[in-house]
Scaffold this active site. Structure first.
Site, PDB file in Angstrom:
ATOM      1  N   THR A 181      34.487  41.033  37.687  1.00  0.00           N
ATOM      2  CA  THR A 181      35.085  40.479  38.910  1.00  0.00           C
ATOM      3  C   THR A 181      34.208  40.873  40.093  1.00  0.00           C
ATOM      4  O   THR A 181      33.719  42.002  40.163  1.00  0.00           O
ATOM      5  CB  THR A 181      36.532  40.973  39.098  1.00  0.00           C
ATOM      6  OG1 THR A 181      37.302  40.525  37.991  1.00  0.00           O
ATOM      7  CG2 THR A 181      37.150  40.435  40.375  1.00  0.00           C
ATOM      8  N   PHE A 183      34.104  41.562  44.029  1.00  0.00           N
ATOM      9  CA  PHE A 183      34.977  41.970  45.126  1.00  0.00           C
ATOM     10  C   PHE A 183      34.176  41.876  46.412  1.00  0.00           C
ATOM     11  O   PHE A 183      32.954  42.117  46.410  1.00  0.00           O
ATOM     12  CB  PHE A 183      35.446  43.414  44.935  1.00  0.00           C
ATOM     13  CG  PHE A 183      36.321  43.581  43.723  1.00  0.00           C
ATOM     14  CD1 PHE A 183      37.702  43.586  43.827  1.00  0.00           C
ATOM     15  CD2 PHE A 183      35.763  43.718  42.468  1.00  0.00           C
ATOM     16  CE1 PHE A 183      38.513  43.717  42.706  1.00  0.00           C
ATOM     17  CE2 PHE A 183      36.561  43.851  41.334  1.00  0.00           C
ATOM     18  CZ  PHE A 183      37.927  43.847  41.457  1.00  0.00           C
TER      19      PHE A 183
HETATM   20  O1  LIG Z   1      45.393  44.310  40.119  1.00  0.00           O
HETATM   21  C1  LIG Z   1      44.272  44.822  40.257  1.00  0.00           C
HETATM   22  O2  LIG Z   1      43.918  45.898  39.748  1.00  0.00           O
HETATM   23  C2  LIG Z   1      43.278  44.107  41.034  1.00  0.00           C
HETATM   24  O3  LIG Z   1      42.455  44.723  41.664  1.00  0.00           O
HETATM   25  C3  LIG Z   1      43.226  42.608  40.905  1.00  0.00           C
HETATM   26  C4  LIG Z   1      42.504  42.266  39.647  1.00  0.00           C
HETATM   27  C5  LIG Z   1      43.208  42.150  38.463  1.00  0.00           C
HETATM   28  C6  LIG Z   1      42.515  41.842  37.289  1.00  0.00           C
HETATM   29  C7  LIG Z   1      41.157  41.673  37.294  1.00  0.00           C
HETATM   30  C8  LIG Z   1      40.466  41.815  38.477  1.00  0.00           C
HETATM   31  C9  LIG Z   1      41.137  42.103  39.662  1.00  0.00           C
END
Ligand SMILES: O=C(O)C(=O)Cc1ccccc1
Length: 310
Positions: A181, A183
């Site tokens: 992911t 960010f």
């Molecule tokens: O809920 C989390 O921990 C987050 O940061 C959002 C998320 C959830 C799953 C994958 C990437 C980000």
């Protein structure tokens, strides 16, 4: 002191991303000792920045398995303009966390973030025979709910288990291996991070309802050899069945071709929101940089000075 809002509570993937930002020497602001404020959604984190209650927000932006994180994109598209200053990437693997003593058969409710749910659905179907998946605001919120007894399990980072006194029923779970992911670190509008030669620029635009308008807008990018890395459309939510287009492109607003394309796009679109230019996190994904056309710029400047033969 600098304040950073993030999708909390402590133990989320976003929290891990914030730790990365703190350690990243390229981020000039003194994030290292910033105060971290947990928020319940990307929208809430960005609202804290808009209101001046936080300097930055750290929010999930794009997942390699599930695509654009729509709650973040939608919140960036409306309201006062904000700007992305940096990105980082996290490998997304999950622990299935339970209270000590819980067995796989005991799990009837597994509660986690929707992006996480999408990435463990198959594993849960195959390994937790009695489980139903429910969603909540974040993985670590799911862990808190397990600790409080309102859910039996969550799919979350291992750290969310350590923080909340939970134990792993399974570790390193992911339906699709290698998921990551991206960010982003978002703040109020300010000069972008200086051009590095490996940058991204993000814009969101609305188009007139006319034949060809999307092709004409994208042509402004293609004729300048600008590489797109993400494109999507989201409902405007203002007028039924009208859309905003979200585009990430390779390059920086200080790349002459990108600057020129932004000006051209402004003429082709009904609204154009610049969301920033920032260095990519992973050079392997840098894409093809825009041509610098330094020769053309020198040629033009020569003509302006009354020089040049051709
Ligand atoms: O809920 C989390 O921990 C987050 O940061 C959002 C998320 C959830 C799953 C994958 C990437 C980000």
């Amino acid at each position: 002191m600098v304040t950073v809002a993030y999708l909390g509570p402590p133990g989320t993937f976003t929290d891990a991303a914030l730790h990365r930002f703190r350690a990243d020497a390229r981020i000039t602001d003194p994030l290292a000792d910033a105060r971290a404020v947990p928020a319940g959604s990307p929208d809430e984190a960005l609202a804290l920045v808009r209101a001046g209650d936080a300097d930055y927000a750290c929010v999930p932006f794009e997942n390699s398995v599930d695509g654009t994180v729509n709650p973040t994109s939608d919140a960036l598209a409306v309201g006062d303009r904000l700007q992305i200053f940096a990105e980082t990437q996290i490998d997304v693997v999950f622990s299935i966390l339970v209270r000590p003593g819980t067995t796989a058969e005991d799990v009837t409710v597994l509660r986690t973030h929707p992006v996480a749910a999408a990435q463990v659905r198959r594993w849960v179907g195959e390994n937790l025979p009695n489980a139903r998946i429910e969603t909540t605001s974040s993985t670590a919120a799911g862990a808190e709910e397990v600790a409080a007894g309102s859910a039996d399990a969550t799919a979350a980072p291992a750290r969310a288990g350590e923080i909340n006194g939970l134990v792993p029923l399974a570790e390193n779970i992911a339906d699709v291996g290698g998921a990551r992911t991206r960010f982003v670190l978002v703040g109020r509008p300010a000069p972008p991070t200086p051009r590095t030669g490996h940058d991204r620029t993000c814009v969101i635009f609305g188009l007139p309802h006319q034949p060809n308008s999307l092709v004409q807008a994208l042509t402004e990018l293609s004729i300048r050899d600008i590489d797109l890395t993400r494109i999507g459309s989201r409902p405007t939510r203002v007028e039924r069945f009208t859309y905003l287009f979200h585009v990430d492109l390779v390059g920086h607003i200080d790349d002459p071709m990108v600057a020129e394309a932004l000006v051209a796009l402004r003429h082709r679109t009904e609204s154009l929101r610049y969301l920033g230019s920032w260095p990519v996190a992973d050079l392997a994904e840098a894409g093809s940089p825009p041509p610098d056309r330094a020769d053309e710029t020198a040629w033009l400047e020569g003509l302006r000075r009354g020089e040049g033969a051709g």
